[in-house]
Design a protein around this motif. Structure first.
Motif, PDB file in Angstrom:
ATOM      1  N   ASP A  69       0.832  -1.214   0.000  1.00 29.55           N
ATOM      2  CA  ASP A  69       0.000   0.000   0.000  1.00 29.55           C
ATOM      3  C   ASP A  69       0.861   1.255   0.000  1.00 29.55           C
ATOM      4  O   ASP A  69       0.534   2.245  -0.648  1.00 29.55           O
ATOM      5  N   PHE A 124      -4.078   3.219 -17.074  1.00 35.29           N
ATOM      6  CA  PHE A 124      -4.338   1.952 -17.743  1.00 35.29           C
ATOM      7  C   PHE A 124      -4.789   2.178 -19.187  1.00 35.29           C
ATOM      8  O   PHE A 124      -5.257   3.254 -19.543  1.00 35.29           O
ATOM      9  N   ASN A 154     -10.054   2.846 -16.694  1.00 31.47           N
ATOM     10  CA  ASN A 154     -10.518   2.352 -15.398  1.00 31.47           C
ATOM     11  C   ASN A 154     -10.932   3.464 -14.449  1.00 31.47           C
ATOM     12  O   ASN A 154     -10.635   3.425 -13.259  1.00 31.47           O
ATOM     13  N   PHE A 169     -13.814   5.329 -12.204  1.00 36.31           N
ATOM     14  CA  PHE A 169     -14.922   4.728 -11.465  1.00 36.31           C
ATOM     15  C   PHE A 169     -16.238   5.299 -11.987  1.00 36.31           C
ATOM     16  O   PHE A 169     -16.532   6.473 -11.758  1.00 36.31           O
ATOM     17  N   PRO A 170     -17.037   4.498 -12.687  1.00 35.07           N
ATOM     18  CA  PRO A 170     -18.194   5.050 -13.402  1.00 35.07           C
ATOM     19  C   PRO A 170     -19.297   5.578 -12.490  1.00 35.07           C
ATOM     20  O   PRO A 170     -20.142   6.344 -12.937  1.00 35.07           O
ATOM     21  N   HIS A 171     -19.296   5.162 -11.209  1.00 30.83           N
ATOM     22  CA  HIS A 171     -20.383   5.599 -10.329  1.00 30.83           C
ATOM     23  C   HIS A 171     -20.041   6.902  -9.615  1.00 30.83           C
ATOM     24  O   HIS A 171     -20.843   7.403  -8.848  1.00 30.83           O
ATOM     25  N   VAL A 206      -6.910   7.694   1.448  1.00 28.52           N
ATOM     26  CA  VAL A 206      -5.582   7.136   1.681  1.00 28.52           C
ATOM     27  C   VAL A 206      -4.675   8.157   2.363  1.00 28.52           C
ATOM     28  O   VAL A 206      -4.006   7.862   3.340  1.00 28.52           O
ATOM     29  N   TYR A 238     -20.079  12.585 -15.204  1.00 26.08           N
ATOM     30  CA  TYR A 238     -19.655  11.215 -14.931  1.00 26.08           C
ATOM     31  C   TYR A 238     -18.759  10.728 -16.067  1.00 26.08           C
ATOM     32  O   TYR A 238     -18.871  11.214 -17.197  1.00 26.08           O
ATOM     33  N   GLY A 284     -18.800   8.271 -17.993  1.00 24.10           N
ATOM     34  CA  GLY A 284     -19.498   7.808 -19.187  1.00 24.10           C
ATOM     35  C   GLY A 284     -19.880   8.927 -20.146  1.00 24.10           C
ATOM     36  O   GLY A 284     -20.203   8.676 -21.306  1.00 24.10           O
ATOM     37  N   ARG A 294      -6.241  11.929 -11.977  1.00 26.88           N
ATOM     38  CA  ARG A 294      -6.566  11.161 -10.773  1.00 26.88           C
ATOM     39  C   ARG A 294      -5.291  10.628 -10.113  1.00 26.88           C
ATOM     40  O   ARG A 294      -5.152  10.678  -8.887  1.00 26.88           O
ATOM     41  N   LYS A 351     -12.186  -6.290 -14.309  1.00 23.33           N
ATOM     42  CA  LYS A 351     -11.035  -6.450 -13.420  1.00 23.33           C
ATOM     43  C   LYS A 351     -10.329  -5.111 -13.212  1.00 23.33           C
ATOM     44  O   LYS A 351      -9.738  -4.861 -12.153  1.00 23.33           O
ATOM     45  N   GLY A 352     -10.414  -4.236 -14.215  1.00 23.13           N
ATOM     46  CA  GLY A 352      -9.760  -2.930 -14.141  1.00 23.13           C
ATOM     47  C   GLY A 352     -10.216  -2.104 -12.954  1.00 23.13           C
ATOM     48  O   GLY A 352      -9.448  -1.293 -12.432  1.00 23.13           O
ATOM     49  N   GLN A 353     -11.451  -2.288 -12.511  1.00 25.73           N
ATOM     50  CA  GLN A 353     -11.937  -1.520 -11.369  1.00 25.73           C
ATOM     51  C   GLN A 353     -11.182  -1.906 -10.102  1.00 25.73           C
ATOM     52  O   GLN A 353     -10.823  -1.060  -9.298  1.00 25.73           O
ATOM     53  N   ALA A 413      -7.621  -0.477 -10.564  1.00 24.30           N
ATOM     54  CA  ALA A 413      -7.539   0.971 -10.376  1.00 24.30           C
ATOM     55  C   ALA A 413      -7.601   1.301  -8.895  1.00 24.30           C
ATOM     56  O   ALA A 413      -6.835   2.131  -8.397  1.00 24.30           O
ATOM     57  N   ALA A 414      -8.507   0.633  -8.168  1.00 20.90           N
ATOM     58  CA  ALA A 414      -8.613   0.878  -6.727  1.00 20.90           C
ATOM     59  C   ALA A 414      -7.305   0.507  -6.039  1.00 20.90           C
ATOM     60  O   ALA A 414      -6.791   1.252  -5.205  1.00 20.90           O
ATOM     61  N   LEU A 474      -5.722   2.238  -2.157  1.00 16.04           N
ATOM     62  CA  LEU A 474      -6.826   1.939  -1.243  1.00 16.04           C
ATOM     63  C   LEU A 474      -6.632   0.545  -0.671  1.00 16.04           C
ATOM     64  O   LEU A 474      -6.209  -0.367  -1.387  1.00 16.04           O
ATOM     65  N   ASP A 475      -6.919   0.360   0.621  1.00 17.65           N
ATOM     66  CA  ASP A 475      -6.803  -0.991   1.162  1.00 17.65           C
ATOM     67  C   ASP A 475      -8.076  -1.777   0.829  1.00 17.65           C
ATOM     68  O   ASP A 475      -9.015  -1.243   0.244  1.00 17.65           O
ATOM     69  N   GLN A 527     -11.475  -0.355   2.009  1.00 21.54           N
ATOM     70  CA  GLN A 527     -11.847   0.872   1.291  1.00 21.54           C
ATOM     71  C   GLN A 527     -12.237   0.567  -0.148  1.00 21.54           C
ATOM     72  O   GLN A 527     -13.239   1.077  -0.655  1.00 21.54           O
ATOM     73  N   ARG A 572     -15.704  -0.990  -0.133  1.00 24.35           N
ATOM     74  CA  ARG A 572     -16.787  -0.115   0.297  1.00 24.35           C
ATOM     75  C   ARG A 572     -17.008   1.047  -0.672  1.00 24.35           C
ATOM     76  O   ARG A 572     -18.146   1.426  -0.935  1.00 24.35           O
ATOM     77  N   LEU A 573     -15.919   1.579  -1.232  1.00 22.34           N
ATOM     78  CA  LEU A 573     -16.057   2.791  -2.030  1.00 22.34           C
ATOM     79  C   LEU A 573     -16.177   2.512  -3.521  1.00 22.34           C
ATOM     80  O   LEU A 573     -16.816   3.271  -4.250  1.00 22.34           O
ATOM     81  N   ILE A 574     -15.544   1.452  -3.987  1.00 19.56           N
ATOM     82  CA  ILE A 574     -15.478   1.225  -5.426  1.00 19.56           C
ATOM     83  C   ILE A 574     -16.285   0.002  -5.850  1.00 19.56           C
ATOM     84  O   ILE A 574     -17.189   0.081  -6.690  1.00 19.56           O
ATOM     85  N   PRO A 631     -20.450  -0.543  -4.255  1.00 24.07           N
ATOM     86  CA  PRO A 631     -21.484   0.332  -4.828  1.00 24.07           C
ATOM     87  C   PRO A 631     -21.867  -0.073  -6.254  1.00 24.07           C
ATOM     88  O   PRO A 631     -23.041  -0.037  -6.622  1.00 24.07           O
ATOM     89  N   GLN A 632     -20.868  -0.479  -7.028  1.00 25.31           N
ATOM     90  CA  GLN A 632     -21.175  -0.871  -8.404  1.00 25.31           C
ATOM     91  C   GLN A 632     -21.793  -2.263  -8.472  1.00 25.31           C
ATOM     92  O   GLN A 632     -22.755  -2.502  -9.200  1.00 25.31           O
ATOM     93  N   THR A 638     -25.607   6.106 -13.814  1.00 23.97           N
ATOM     94  CA  THR A 638     -24.723   7.229 -14.109  1.00 23.97           C
ATOM     95  C   THR A 638     -23.898   6.982 -15.361  1.00 23.97           C
ATOM     96  O   THR A 638     -23.178   7.851 -15.801  1.00 23.97           O
ATOM     97  N   ASP A 639     -23.996   5.783 -15.938  1.00 29.51           N
ATOM     98  CA  ASP A 639     -23.038   5.479 -17.000  1.00 29.51           C
ATOM     99  C   ASP A 639     -23.444   5.992 -18.375  1.00 29.51           C
ATOM    100  O   ASP A 639     -22.623   6.495 -19.105  1.00 29.51           O
TER     101      ASP A 639
END
Lengths: 255, 430
Positions: A86, A96, A100, A102-104, A118, A146, A148, A162, B323-325, B328-329, B334-335, B338, B341-343, B346-347, B427-428
């Protein structure tokens, strides 16, 4: 544009890789990789697909595990210890091929998430930093949309912003322009050139040879999981030594 | 372009005004033509369907309109109707309390479950609608304790001590967590149990405070019982299901093994079997002096059952994420907690909404299965005391129709809410 290849590189070692080996099951993907990256260096890694170049940079921030050898990033020895991993990841930014994002989350939230959680930076300050970097990649007006709703080039620039929001000391790029339309490639490369001019340590897997000529101070050519040739860009392109490199260059520069 | 402008040139001098579409191409006429009578097969089907609908209305209409609401037995209904078609709704107007609250709930205490129901709506609101002020979540947190006190009665001190135990346990957990998650969990649990023991010792001494008439579990019934089981089991099985789904994805072999065995075992057993286990077999496994509440046993079984299903639904959502999500996290530092819970969650949960609602609606209707282990829920009430009574033996349509209506209203609301939520979270591709 400044010829960044002439920029000064410090003697301090940012990443050192010694005798690193990696296997996928029985398949030997990376073989005896030895590589030292100096702070401020901009390295382009090229090679045919399946040569292990993406896997190599993904080992540096432990997205892939290596089975033998030693990797030291920013003075931290990369082991299976989660704390070390970490720590390294928060110092090493990564972009990437498929962005990647985050879409939401909105663009702004994408950029502030990691600093807030972090780095434990207050939300307001994180947002200011995020806006600063979004301005730098020239999309501050999209902050509340967003992912998208953005074009590919814009998304990749957000992805760069980011990463930058974490104030990384090293940036890894994994084919950042391969999924983009030709006209969007330029806007992303421009951003990366700008980053290089500021002295960021960069490792970039890419097929953009023009970018390599302009920005890199070292080009590494990989094939079959090993480093076949590395040199300064001028020498690498004009005077390749190995047969394999010559063949590769003739194929990608053919048209 | 310049070489063709000589004979292709055109300049518009005035703009055309907007016009009405032709009469055949608009409104109800167009709709009927394109949807009902687009060709002869569709026309025939439309006419047949219309005939069936009209017949249904003409047979069911009088049955409703002639319905009788104020007799005290089926025999009286038949007397009044005198051979004409008509419903005997009197069973509803005479027995509605039993249908809603069960046979033995003291009738002067009906305000308690009613109040608990209203409070439930208030407590659920901030969870269901993000726009509401977050401070309302305090009500949500307190609701289980207040509802327990309202439904079962007794002194409020029981609920208060349980609540204090939970809070103390949580505080100890947050303090001890930095020495390791498991250690924190154990320490929190011990602290909570200590508080409960102390509370248990003090409660008899302060028994006089805010006492409601105690109601035993066996006296609860009717639609209230279905609601209690449904609400408790759904709200418990969602977090447990998430943990099972994550456990099944875990790289740690023991956690993964436990999750897989649990899910596969529970999914392989019919719910009714689990309910029989709860009502009969479970007693053998406990020491003879423990007398675990039947409702509690049933809640545990139904929760286990539905959490296994929800875990699989959520696993589908997790698998659908690229897998990219995850990468990326990870790459942002992020541990695990996190990132989840955050990434990821929710999706994944958003993708899983239709499946989760499917399980929730199914679970809510499955609560009627408790009638088989002689609990008098809505269906148990109808099948047992009401149909067995001399006054109402033979009234089927009215009673089961009423039960169906109650369940339909609840399930349809859940479904509508979930569709609204899906639109909110999209949202997409806007």
């Amino acid at each position: 544009m400044v010829d960044t290849t002439q920029m000064k590189v410090s003697d301090e070692i940012a990443i050192s890789i010694e005798k690193m080996n990696k296997w996928y099951g029985q398949f030997h993907v990376l073989r005896d990789i030895d590589l030292s990256v100096y702070r401020g260096e901009r390295i382009v890694i090229a090679g045919p697909s399946g040569s292990g170049k993406s896997t190599l940079i993904r080992c540096i921030n432990a997205l892939e595990e290596h089975q033998a050898g030693k990797i030291v990033v920013d003075g931290v020895h990369l082991t299976s210890d989660l704390k070390n991993i970490d720590a390294i990841r928060s110092e090493v930014g990564m972009c990437f091929q498929h962005f990647n994002l985050f879409p939401h989350l909105t663009i702004l939230e994408n950029c502030t998430l990691a600093p807030i959680w972090v780095r434990k930076i207050p939300k307001k300050q994180a947002e200011e930093t995020a806006m600063h970097f979004l301005e730098k990649v020239k999309i501050p007006d999209q902050a509340n949309k967003y992912p998208g709703q953005l074009s590919g080039g814009q998304q990749q620039r957000v992805a760069i912003a980011r990463s930058l929001c974490m104030k990384p000391r090293i940036m890894l790029f994994d084919e950042p322009t391969s999924a983009l339309d030709p006209e969007m490639i330029k806007e992303v490369l421009d951003t990366m050139v700008e980053l290089a001019e500021e002295g960021m340590t960069m490792l970039c897997v890419t097929h953009e040879m023009g970018f390599a000529r302009q920005v890199a101070n070292r080009v590494i050519f990989m094939d079959q999981g090993q480093i076949v040739e590395q040199n300064e860009p001028e020498e690498f392109f004009n005077n390749p030594k190995s047969e394999r490199t010559k063949l590769f260059l003739s194929q990608i520069l053919g048209h | 372009m310049s070489d063709m402008h000589s004979h292709l040139a055109f300049v518009r001098t005035e703009m055309l005004a907007q016009q009405e579409p032709p009469i055949k191409e608009k409104g109800i006429v167009k709709w009927a033509r394109s949807n009902l009578f687009s060709n002869w097969v569709n026309s025939v089907l439309t006419i047949v369907a219309l005939y069936v609908i009209v017949r249904l209305i003409f047979s069911a209409g009088p049955w409703f309109l002639n319905g009788i609401w104020d007799t005290s037995s089926l025999a009286q209904c038949r007397e009044i109707l005198d051979g004409a078609r008509g419903a005997c709704f009197s069973v509803l107007s005479e027995r509605w309390q039993q249908l809603l609250f069960g046979i033995a709930y003291p009738s002067d205490q009906y305000w308690r479950p009613t109040l608990a129901f209203v409070l439930m709506l208030v407590a659920a609101a901030p969870v269901l609608f993000v726009a509401l002020p977050r401070a309302m979540l305090i009500i949500t947190g307190l609701f289980p304790f207040v509802a327990y006190w309202l439904l079962w009665g007794g002194t409020i001190m029981t609920s208060v001590f349980v609540l204090i135990g939970v809070v103390v346990g949580y505080l100890v957990f947050t303090k001890a967590e930095r020495f390791g998650f498991v250690l924190g969990l154990v320490a929190g649990l011990i602290a909570a149990v200590v508080v409960w023991k102390i509370g248990g010792a003090i409660t008899p001494a302060v028994d006089g405070i805010m006492v409601l008439e105690p109601v035993a579990s066996r006296d609860m019934g009717g639609f209230m019982l279905n609601m209690m089981l449904g609400v408790v089991c759904i709200s418990l099985s969602l977090p447990i299901g998430i943990m099972l789904a994550l456990g099944r994805q875990s790289h740690m072999p023991i956690i993964k093994g436990i999750s897989v065995v649990f899910i596969e075992f529970i999914r392989g057993v019919p719910l009714i079997t689990l309910l029989f286990v709860a009502s009969v077999v479970l007693a053998y496994f406990f020491p003879p002096e423990t007398n675990m509440d039947l409702i509690l046993r049933v809640i545990i079984m139904i929760t286990m059952f539905s959490s296994a299903y929800i875990a699989e639904v959520i696993r589908g959502g997790l698998a659908a994420l690229p897998k990219g999500q995850y990468e990326a996290a990870d790459s942002l530092g992020l541990d695990y907690a996190q990132a989840m819970r955050l990434i990821i969650l929710p999706q994944a949960l958003k993708i899983s909404i239709p499946g989760i609602v499917n399980v929730a609606v199914g679970l809510f209707k499955d609560t009627t299965l408790v009638s088989v282990i002689s609990m008098f829920d809505l269906v148990g009430m109808i099948r047992g005391p009401i149909l067995a009574s001399t006054e109402w033996n033979g009234v089927y349509w009215e009673l089961y129709g009423f039960a169906a209506l109650l369940f339909f209203v609840t399930c349809y609301s859940i479904s509508q809410y979930s569709q609204w939520l899906e639109r909110q979270l999209r949202t997409d591709h806007r």
